[in-house]
Design a protein around this motif. Sequence first.
Motif, PDB file in Angstrom:
ATOM      1  N   GLY A  33       0.810  -1.210   0.000  1.00  0.00           N
ATOM      2  CA  GLY A  33       0.000   0.000   0.000  1.00  0.00           C
ATOM      3  C   GLY A  33       0.842   1.258   0.000  1.00  0.00           C
ATOM      4  O   GLY A  33       0.532   2.242  -0.702  1.00  0.00           O
ATOM      5  N   TYR A  34       1.932   1.257   0.761  1.00  0.00           N
ATOM      6  CA  TYR A  34       2.788   2.447   0.837  1.00  0.00           C
ATOM      7  C   TYR A  34       3.476   2.704  -0.503  1.00  0.00           C
ATOM      8  O   TYR A  34       3.596   3.855  -0.933  1.00  0.00           O
ATOM      9  N   TYR A  35       3.900   1.640  -1.164  1.00  0.00           N
ATOM     10  CA  TYR A  35       4.460   1.804  -2.518  1.00  0.00           C
ATOM     11  C   TYR A  35       3.426   2.433  -3.453  1.00  0.00           C
ATOM     12  O   TYR A  35       3.732   3.368  -4.206  1.00  0.00           O
ATOM     13  N   LEU A  36       2.195   1.929  -3.401  1.00  0.00           N
ATOM     14  CA  LEU A  36       1.151   2.434  -4.294  1.00  0.00           C
ATOM     15  C   LEU A  36       0.826   3.899  -4.009  1.00  0.00           C
ATOM     16  O   LEU A  36       0.693   4.705  -4.933  1.00  0.00           O
ATOM     17  N   LYS A  37       0.708   4.255  -2.736  1.00  0.00           N
ATOM     18  CA  LYS A  37       0.398   5.642  -2.384  1.00  0.00           C
ATOM     19  C   LYS A  37       1.556   6.584  -2.715  1.00  0.00           C
ATOM     20  O   LYS A  37       1.346   7.750  -3.063  1.00  0.00           O
ATOM     21  N   SER A  38       2.791   6.098  -2.602  1.00  0.00           N
ATOM     22  CA  SER A  38       3.945   6.925  -2.960  1.00  0.00           C
ATOM     23  C   SER A  38       3.959   7.207  -4.454  1.00  0.00           C
ATOM     24  O   SER A  38       4.323   8.301  -4.883  1.00  0.00           O
ATOM     25  N   ALA A  39       3.557   6.200  -5.240  1.00  0.00           N
ATOM     26  CA  ALA A  39       3.557   6.362  -6.696  1.00  0.00           C
ATOM     27  C   ALA A  39       2.317   7.084  -7.200  1.00  0.00           C
ATOM     28  O   ALA A  39       2.373   7.815  -8.197  1.00  0.00           O
ATOM     29  N   LEU A  40       1.189   6.866  -6.524  1.00  0.00           N
ATOM     30  CA  LEU A  40      -0.101   7.448  -6.933  1.00  0.00           C
ATOM     31  C   LEU A  40      -0.705   8.175  -5.735  1.00  0.00           C
ATOM     32  O   LEU A  40      -1.612   7.664  -5.068  1.00  0.00           O
ATOM     33  N   PRO A  41      -0.223   9.389  -5.433  1.00  0.00           N
ATOM     34  CA  PRO A  41      -0.632  10.077  -4.198  1.00  0.00           C
ATOM     35  C   PRO A  41      -2.137  10.336  -4.080  1.00  0.00           C
ATOM     36  O   PRO A  41      -2.659  10.402  -2.965  1.00  0.00           O
ATOM     37  N   GLU A  42      -2.823  10.469  -5.206  1.00  0.00           N
ATOM     38  CA  GLU A  42      -4.261  10.752  -5.157  1.00  0.00           C
ATOM     39  C   GLU A  42      -5.108   9.492  -4.967  1.00  0.00           C
ATOM     40  O   GLU A  42      -6.340   9.565  -4.901  1.00  0.00           O
ATOM     41  N   LEU A  43      -4.451   8.366  -4.874  1.00  0.00           N
ATOM     42  CA  LEU A  43      -5.149   7.090  -4.743  1.00  0.00           C
ATOM     43  C   LEU A  43      -5.958   7.018  -3.454  1.00  0.00           C
ATOM     44  O   LEU A  43      -5.508   7.433  -2.389  1.00  0.00           O
ATOM     45  N   ASP A  44      -7.158   6.465  -3.560  1.00  0.00           N
ATOM     46  CA  ASP A  44      -7.973   6.135  -2.387  1.00  0.00           C
ATOM     47  C   ASP A  44      -7.648   4.690  -2.030  1.00  0.00           C
ATOM     48  O   ASP A  44      -7.852   3.778  -2.833  1.00  0.00           O
ATOM     49  N   LEU A  45      -7.102   4.472  -0.835  1.00  0.00           N
ATOM     50  CA  LEU A  45      -6.620   3.150  -0.446  1.00  0.00           C
ATOM     51  C   LEU A  45      -7.305   2.683   0.832  1.00  0.00           C
ATOM     52  O   LEU A  45      -7.320   3.397   1.835  1.00  0.00           O
ATOM     53  N   VAL A  46      -7.868   1.472   0.773  1.00  0.00           N
ATOM     54  CA  VAL A  46      -8.485   0.909   1.964  1.00  0.00           C
ATOM     55  C   VAL A  46      -7.787  -0.398   2.318  1.00  0.00           C
ATOM     56  O   VAL A  46      -7.533  -1.237   1.462  1.00  0.00           O
ATOM     57  N   PHE A  62       2.034   3.920   7.720  1.00  0.00           N
ATOM     58  CA  PHE A  62       2.141   4.925   6.664  1.00  0.00           C
ATOM     59  C   PHE A  62       2.735   6.219   7.218  1.00  0.00           C
ATOM     60  O   PHE A  62       3.612   6.829   6.608  1.00  0.00           O
ATOM     61  N   GLY A  63       2.228   6.618   8.379  1.00  0.00           N
ATOM     62  CA  GLY A  63       2.740   7.832   9.011  1.00  0.00           C
ATOM     63  C   GLY A  63       4.201   7.690   9.411  1.00  0.00           C
ATOM     64  O   GLY A  63       5.005   8.623   9.254  1.00  0.00           O
ATOM     65  N   GLU A  64       4.568   6.514   9.906  1.00  0.00           N
ATOM     66  CA  GLU A  64       5.955   6.275  10.326  1.00  0.00           C
ATOM     67  C   GLU A  64       6.904   6.297   9.132  1.00  0.00           C
ATOM     68  O   GLU A  64       7.972   6.919   9.179  1.00  0.00           O
ATOM     69  N   TYR A  65       6.527   5.632   8.060  1.00  0.00           N
ATOM     70  CA  TYR A  65       7.365   5.617   6.858  1.00  0.00           C
ATOM     71  C   TYR A  65       7.523   7.028   6.294  1.00  0.00           C
ATOM     72  O   TYR A  65       8.623   7.444   5.906  1.00  0.00           O
ATOM     73  N   ALA A  66       6.406   7.753   6.226  1.00  0.00           N
ATOM     74  CA  ALA A  66       6.448   9.103   5.661  1.00  0.00           C
ATOM     75  C   ALA A  66       7.295  10.032   6.524  1.00  0.00           C
ATOM     76  O   ALA A  66       8.047  10.872   6.007  1.00  0.00           O
ATOM     77  N   ALA A  67       7.198   9.876   7.829  1.00  0.00           N
ATOM     78  CA  ALA A  67       7.984  10.718   8.737  1.00  0.00           C
ATOM     79  C   ALA A  67       9.480  10.449   8.560  1.00  0.00           C
ATOM     80  O   ALA A  67      10.299  11.385   8.558  1.00  0.00           O
ATOM     81  N   LYS A  68       9.858   9.185   8.403  1.00  0.00           N
ATOM     82  CA  LYS A  68      11.266   8.847   8.185  1.00  0.00           C
ATOM     83  C   LYS A  68      11.764   9.413   6.859  1.00  0.00           C
ATOM     84  O   LYS A  68      12.879   9.952   6.777  1.00  0.00           O
ATOM     85  N   ALA A  69      10.951   9.286   5.819  1.00  0.00           N
ATOM     86  CA  ALA A  69      11.343   9.825   4.510  1.00  0.00           C
ATOM     87  C   ALA A  69      11.488  11.343   4.569  1.00  0.00           C
ATOM     88  O   ALA A  69      12.412  11.910   3.973  1.00  0.00           O
TER      89      ALA A  69
END
Length: 349
Positions: A33-46, A62-69
């Motif tokens: 999911g994190y790969y998909l959201k990183s590539a397609l930021p407007e994606l709606d993901l459940v 997701f929040g942890e990965y984004a904070a590290k990046a």
Amino acid sequence: MSSPRNPLLQAPARPLPKRIALIGAGTIGPDIGYYLKSALPELDLVLVDVAQAAVDRAVARFGEYAAKARARGKMSEAEAAAVTRGVRGTTDYAAIRGADWVIEAATEDLALKQRIFAQVEALVSADALITSNTSSLPAARIFSGLKHKARATVTHFFAPAWRNPVVEVVRARDADPAVVEYLRWLFCVTGKVPLVTEDVECFMLDRVFDNWCNDAALCLPRASAAQIDSVAGEFVHAGPFFVLNLANGNPIITETNTLQAEAEGAHYRPAPIFRSVATWATSPIGQRVPVPAEDAAAVRDRLLGVLFSQTVDILDRKIGEAADLDLGCRLALGFRHGPLDLMRMLGAA
């Protein structure tokens, strides 16, 4: 086999997905999911799971990965916000309604996967993409009960799925070839390296990895895990036992090699020691331990033997293409050279 043409030069059969549902919020599901959201930021993901605790941990990741990046300067504040926006978790399967693509990343249990896909098919449109992240179970078995099999296949990601570039796209017997080509295109435009394989047990790359590890275990009476990893260091960046510790892989080897043995013969049977050992005593990556020359030669021969036997079997049976096998072994499995390149380097003798 897969078309040699560049997928990026094709006109896609459908647009990029706007809504994706991921079933299984354990280890690899949220990473996909994190790969998909990183590539397609407007994606709606459940993210869907039977356990609320797993759902909560997955969304938090997701929040942890984004904070590290963000902290490492690899992502702007706006990009980090986009990765976490539009992500939600639930235990309610009804939330997958309207998804363009449903990806299953649940436990490697055939009956469970079949039950999941029966629920999925009752909730999504007849043309929604349906794929499984299984590493070993053939698509023909998983999707045998579907009414609309043409849109279903296996997309096998490698850990860590948000960073490892390789994904195997399986040419399922009942899948529409246009679906396989679309998935190749989709993965390419979102930064992955799609490798097409035929629909057999363990597909292409896990046949190499699982049997590399299994034969490493069969060397244990002669050398320790750390010594075998040291010998393997000539060919891979991390030895088989080091990787098995990282991935909690002992049960996986038992499961996948039992599957191969049932389908293709007793020579695939898993080493019995995998059933009784939880972790291996290994050395850090790059640190080698002394190995007596005679033992090192025997281990080296066995590791090369299984690597090359799997390679020629994959090519003889047209499970995958030579270039894909070499590339996948390097990118997904951490080999220093692809097996065919290694054969050329070592010479015919």
